[in-house]
Design a protein around this motif. Structure first.
Motif, PDB file in Angstrom:
ATOM      1  N   ASP A 157     -24.303  27.421 -14.839  1.00 38.64           N
ATOM      2  CA  ASP A 157     -23.692  28.339 -13.834  1.00 38.64           C
ATOM      3  C   ASP A 157     -24.357  27.562 -12.330  1.00 38.64           C
ATOM      4  OD1 ASP A 157     -23.104  30.065 -11.782  1.00 38.64           O
ATOM      5  OD2 ASP A 157     -23.667  31.729 -13.117  1.00 38.64           O
ATOM      6  N   LEU A 158     -23.297  27.108 -11.822  1.00 32.53           N
ATOM      7  CA  LEU A 158     -23.546  26.405 -10.395  1.00 32.53           C
ATOM      8  C   LEU A 158     -22.827  27.196  -9.310  1.00 32.53           C
ATOM      9  CD1 LEU A 158     -23.182  22.721 -11.298  1.00 32.53           C
ATOM     10  CD2 LEU A 158     -25.455  23.991 -10.667  1.00 32.53           C
ATOM     11  N   SER A 159     -22.519  28.687  -9.701  1.00 30.51           N
ATOM     12  CA  SER A 159     -21.839  29.252  -8.519  1.00 30.51           C
ATOM     13  C   SER A 159     -22.591  29.456  -7.200  1.00 30.51           C
ATOM     14  CB  SER A 159     -21.558  30.713  -8.992  1.00 30.51           C
ATOM     15  OG  SER A 159     -20.761  30.696 -10.371  1.00 30.51           O
ATOM     16  N   PHE A 160     -22.024  30.008  -6.130  1.00 31.19           N
ATOM     17  CA  PHE A 160     -22.398  30.177  -4.925  1.00 31.19           C
ATOM     18  C   PHE A 160     -23.571  28.971  -4.491  1.00 31.19           C
ATOM     19  CE2 PHE A 160     -20.975  34.241  -5.894  1.00 31.19           C
ATOM     20  CZ  PHE A 160     -20.556  34.678  -4.580  1.00 31.19           C
ATOM     21  N   ASN A 161     -22.887  27.692  -4.173  1.00 28.42           N
ATOM     22  CA  ASN A 161     -23.535  26.536  -3.899  1.00 28.42           C
ATOM     23  C   ASN A 161     -22.593  26.077  -2.936  1.00 28.42           C
ATOM     24  OD1 ASN A 161     -26.318  26.093  -5.166  1.00 28.42           O
ATOM     25  ND2 ASN A 161     -25.049  26.636  -6.921  1.00 28.42           N
ATOM     26  N   LYS A 162     -22.805  24.860  -2.543  1.00 29.80           N
ATOM     27  CA  LYS A 162     -21.901  24.066  -1.609  1.00 29.80           C
ATOM     28  C   LYS A 162     -21.417  22.791  -2.115  1.00 29.80           C
ATOM     29  CE  LYS A 162     -25.681  22.204   1.016  1.00 29.80           C
ATOM     30  NZ  LYS A 162     -25.468  20.973   1.323  1.00 29.80           N
ATOM     31  N   ILE A 163     -20.928  23.073  -3.572  1.00 31.40           N
ATOM     32  CA  ILE A 163     -20.361  21.781  -4.147  1.00 31.40           C
ATOM     33  C   ILE A 163     -19.035  21.686  -3.698  1.00 31.40           C
ATOM     34  CG2 ILE A 163     -19.465  21.028  -6.497  1.00 31.40           C
ATOM     35  CD1 ILE A 163     -22.057  22.595  -7.484  1.00 31.40           C
ATOM     36  N   LYS A 164     -18.392  20.272  -3.555  1.00 36.01           N
ATOM     37  CA  LYS A 164     -16.918  20.009  -3.213  1.00 36.01           C
ATOM     38  C   LYS A 164     -16.147  19.216  -4.238  1.00 36.01           C
ATOM     39  CE  LYS A 164     -17.541  19.311   1.715  1.00 36.01           C
ATOM     40  NZ  LYS A 164     -17.544  18.305   3.157  1.00 36.01           N
ATOM     41  N   HIS A 165     -17.087  18.683  -4.981  1.00 42.14           N
ATOM     42  CA  HIS A 165     -16.394  17.919  -6.355  1.00 42.14           C
ATOM     43  C   HIS A 165     -17.118  17.916  -7.580  1.00 42.14           C
ATOM     44  CE1 HIS A 165     -14.210  15.650  -3.335  1.00 42.14           C
ATOM     45  NE2 HIS A 165     -15.351  15.461  -2.637  1.00 42.14           N
ATOM     46  N   ILE A 166     -16.169  18.379  -8.572  1.00 47.13           N
ATOM     47  CA  ILE A 166     -16.767  18.429  -9.897  1.00 47.13           C
ATOM     48  C   ILE A 166     -16.840  16.991 -10.402  1.00 47.13           C
ATOM     49  CG2 ILE A 166     -16.246  19.284 -12.304  1.00 47.13           C
ATOM     50  CD1 ILE A 166     -14.386  21.372 -10.940  1.00 47.13           C
ATOM     51  N   LYS A 167     -18.036  16.698 -10.861  1.00 46.21           N
ATOM     52  CA  LYS A 167     -18.557  15.345 -11.204  1.00 46.21           C
ATOM     53  C   LYS A 167     -19.799  15.545 -12.207  1.00 46.21           C
ATOM     54  CE  LYS A 167     -17.471  12.791  -7.360  1.00 46.21           C
ATOM     55  NZ  LYS A 167     -17.751  11.756  -6.084  1.00 46.21           N
ATOM     56  N   HIS A 168     -19.757  14.293 -13.100  1.00 44.93           N
ATOM     57  CA  HIS A 168     -20.703  14.211 -14.045  1.00 44.93           C
ATOM     58  C   HIS A 168     -21.003  15.523 -14.926  1.00 44.93           C
ATOM     59  CE1 HIS A 168     -21.427  10.814 -11.367  1.00 44.93           C
ATOM     60  NE2 HIS A 168     -21.986  11.748 -10.320  1.00 44.93           N
ATOM     61  N   ILE A 169     -20.161  15.802 -15.612  1.00 43.04           N
ATOM     62  CA  ILE A 169     -20.421  17.170 -16.661  1.00 43.04           C
ATOM     63  C   ILE A 169     -19.494  16.839 -17.639  1.00 43.04           C
ATOM     64  CG2 ILE A 169     -21.342  18.628 -14.869  1.00 43.04           C
ATOM     65  CD1 ILE A 169     -18.284  20.026 -15.371  1.00 43.04           C
ATOM     66  N   SER A 170     -18.688  15.735 -17.719  1.00 50.24           N
ATOM     67  CA  SER A 170     -17.623  15.607 -19.019  1.00 50.24           C
ATOM     68  C   SER A 170     -18.446  15.198 -20.268  1.00 50.24           C
ATOM     69  CB  SER A 170     -16.718  14.308 -18.561  1.00 50.24           C
ATOM     70  OG  SER A 170     -17.309  13.231 -18.265  1.00 50.24           O
ATOM     71  N   HIS A 171     -19.808  14.842 -20.188  1.00 54.28           N
ATOM     72  CA  HIS A 171     -20.622  14.371 -21.306  1.00 54.28           C
ATOM     73  C   HIS A 171     -21.171  15.534 -21.886  1.00 54.28           C
ATOM     74  CE1 HIS A 171     -23.438  14.620 -17.992  1.00 54.28           C
ATOM     75  NE2 HIS A 171     -24.226  14.745 -19.049  1.00 54.28           N
ATOM     76  N   LEU A 172     -21.057  16.597 -21.305  1.00 55.14           N
ATOM     77  CA  LEU A 172     -21.602  17.990 -21.742  1.00 55.14           C
ATOM     78  C   LEU A 172     -20.745  18.604 -22.898  1.00 55.14           C
ATOM     79  CD1 LEU A 172     -23.354  19.353 -18.385  1.00 55.14           C
ATOM     80  CD2 LEU A 172     -24.333  17.913 -20.304  1.00 55.14           C
ATOM     81  N   VAL A 173     -20.502  17.846 -23.864  1.00 51.14           N
ATOM     82  CA  VAL A 173     -19.362  18.464 -24.704  1.00 51.14           C
ATOM     83  C   VAL A 173     -19.652  19.806 -25.485  1.00 51.14           C
ATOM     84  CG1 VAL A 173     -18.677  16.058 -25.115  1.00 51.14           C
ATOM     85  CG2 VAL A 173     -20.390  17.107 -26.614  1.00 51.14           C
ATOM     86  N   ASN A 174     -20.919  20.420 -25.397  1.00 52.62           N
ATOM     87  CA  ASN A 174     -21.370  21.580 -26.008  1.00 52.62           C
ATOM     88  C   ASN A 174     -21.090  22.776 -25.023  1.00 52.62           C
ATOM     89  OD1 ASN A 174     -21.855  20.888 -28.787  1.00 52.62           O
ATOM     90  ND2 ASN A 174     -23.481  19.805 -27.856  1.00 52.62           N
ATOM     91  N   LEU A 175     -20.538  22.654 -23.763  1.00 51.84           N
ATOM     92  CA  LEU A 175     -20.477  23.839 -22.962  1.00 51.84           C
ATOM     93  C   LEU A 175     -19.395  24.803 -23.319  1.00 51.84           C
ATOM     94  CD1 LEU A 175     -20.506  22.197 -19.339  1.00 51.84           C
ATOM     95  CD2 LEU A 175     -22.127  23.579 -20.334  1.00 51.84           C
ATOM     96  N   THR A 176     -19.818  25.783 -23.598  1.00 49.04           N
ATOM     97  CA  THR A 176     -18.762  26.930 -23.667  1.00 49.04           C
ATOM     98  C   THR A 176     -18.305  27.876 -22.559  1.00 49.04           C
ATOM     99  OG1 THR A 176     -20.497  28.531 -24.398  1.00 49.04           O
ATOM    100  CG2 THR A 176     -19.410  27.199 -26.031  1.00 49.04           C
ATOM    101  N   ASP A 177     -19.333  27.867 -21.496  1.00 50.95           N
ATOM    102  CA  ASP A 177     -19.353  28.804 -20.224  1.00 50.95           C
ATOM    103  C   ASP A 177     -19.728  27.939 -19.194  1.00 50.95           C
ATOM    104  OD1 ASP A 177     -18.729  31.698 -21.337  1.00 50.95           O
ATOM    105  OD2 ASP A 177     -20.096  30.637 -22.665  1.00 50.95           O
ATOM    106  N   LEU A 178     -18.566  27.716 -18.193  1.00 47.33           N
ATOM    107  CA  LEU A 178     -19.001  26.928 -16.941  1.00 47.33           C
ATOM    108  C   LEU A 178     -18.444  27.810 -15.646  1.00 47.33           C
ATOM    109  CD1 LEU A 178     -19.705  24.162 -15.813  1.00 47.33           C
ATOM    110  CD2 LEU A 178     -17.258  23.349 -16.113  1.00 47.33           C
ATOM    111  N   TYR A 179     -19.348  27.928 -14.774  1.00 45.90           N
ATOM    112  CA  TYR A 179     -19.128  28.616 -13.677  1.00 45.90           C
ATOM    113  C   TYR A 179     -19.186  27.840 -12.212  1.00 45.90           C
ATOM    114  CZ  TYR A 179     -20.165  32.347 -17.207  1.00 45.90           C
ATOM    115  OH  TYR A 179     -20.347  33.224 -18.241  1.00 45.90           O
TER     116      TYR A 179
END
Length: 380
Positions: A157-179
């Motif tokens: 969960d990275l909600s309510f931050n100031k992220i502009k680009h989705i990067k560096h998470i494609s290797h987290l292949v066990n993720l079921t929930d992403l915010y």
């Protein structure tokens, strides 16, 4: 808002009242699970970093507001046993994860650092062998970094931050929930390989186009409320999708649902719809929210035999005969919202009785439960 993660009370609750001039405020519809169809965030949420939302330039690195540094002799985790499985430090004025000295803990599966002043994701590799749930909601994070070793994560969960680009998470292949609720994301990208992802929340960002979801074949819930999307597309490969939330966008017509046989809930309120066209192949739909659009006819939903809830407040529906014709045979239908339509505004005192006569199976009309057992058929 739908995620907001986003939990909802199990009861039907409506919010109503009067404003300063005595005018009645619109009642908020709720689903049978209690969710109001809005962004999946707490209604009375107090953000630790509200400036991240109010200042349009706040996402620039040079404008990061320094958080309060933990004193060297202060140990926020001193009371946690070294074999603890959960660490929860909410609103603790933390600015640096490394200052928590997490390397001493050997069994942490869940780390919650909500509502702090963290600017960098760091010093988490020491938890890589056990950590499955990382919650950094409401901080000052601008870049997704240093998650390379956290391959066991199932929830991020990275909600309510100031992220502009989705990067560096494609290797987290066990993720079921992403915010990623309420960030500054403009493009859906770099999600390839997340085939186990079940729930993706991207509400309240700057997204204009649905794309980059082709490989997310396990996705069941997709939340897009409050973006700038003009067209529903790019969903064909999401055969397991059960929920789509796309409220408060710029949608003029329902489209792109032809290959979604499992879809059960569609939330598309606060757009620019004028008809129900586009639902022809969505035969499993149980919940349909089209409130605050410009729809004047119920034509197009005759085939939705599984429909349980129809939220259609504040449209242009005027014909009671059509209500009975289109919805009368739907035995599972238990909830309808027609408030703010001509059929309610023209005769508010008789409105509920007319709906009960047209739809005797319905138990919930707008914000009040129907008492069908007391109704005498033939009453006008």
């Amino acid at each position: 808002m739908p995620s907001e993660k986003e939990t909802t009370p199990p009861l039907h609750i409506s919010i109503s009242g009067s404003d300063a001039e005595g005018h009645e405020t619109p009642k908020t519809p709720r689903s049978s699970s209690g969710w109001d169809g809005k962004l999946r965030v707490e209604k009375k949420l107090e953000l630790a970093n509200p400036e991240a939302l109010s200042d349009p330039e706040y996402s620039d690195d040079e404008n990061v507001v320094p958080g309060e540094t933990i004193d060297a002799d202060e140990d926020l985790l001193d009371d946690y046993p070294l074999d603890t499985e959960e660490i929860d430090c909410v609103h603790a004025r933390i600015s640096s994860i490394s200052s928590l000295k997490l390397e001493r803990f050997t069994s942490v599966t869940r780390l919650c650092l909500r509502q702090n002043s963290i600017t960098d994701i760091e010093a988490l590799s020491c938890l890589a062998s056990t950590l499955t749930d990382l919650d950094l909601y409401d901080n000052l994070i601008a870049h997704i970094r240093n998650l390379e070793s956290l391959v066991k994560l199932t929830n991020l969960d990275l909600s309510f931050n100031k992220i502009k680009h989705i990067k560096h998470i494609s290797h987290l292949v066990n993720l079921t929930d992403l915010y990623f609720v309420q960030n500054k994301i403009g493009t859906i990208e770099n999600l390839e390989g997340l085939t186990k992802l079940r729930n993706l929340e991207l509400a309240a960002n700057r997204i204009r186009e649905i794309k980059g979801l082709e490989t997310l074949v396990g996705l069941e819930e997709l939340w897009f409320g409050k973006n700038k999307i003009t067209e529903m597309k790019g969903l064909d490969s999401l055969q397991n999708l059960k929920i789509i939330s796309i409220q408060s966008n710029r949608i003029r017509e329902i489209s792109g649902l032809e290959n979604l046989p499992q879809l059960e809930e569609l939330y598309i309120s606060h757009n620019a719809l004028t008809t129900f066209e586009g639902l022809e192949h969505v035969t499993s739909l149980r919940v349909l929210d089209v409130s605050n659009n410009q729809i004047s006819s119920l034509k197009g939903i005759e085939h939705l035999k599984e429909l349980e809830e129809l939220w259609a407040s504040y449209n242009k529906i005027a014909d009671f005969a059509e209500v009975e014709t289109v919805l009368g045979d739907k035995k599972k239908l238990n909830t309808v919202y027609f408030e703010g339509n001509p059929l309610q505004l023209r005769g508010p005192t008789l409105y509920r009785n007319k709906v009960r006569l047209s739809l005797p199976q319905v138990m919930q009309i707008d914000a009040s439960k129907s008492c069908s057992c007391l109704l005498v058929r033939g009453q006008s």
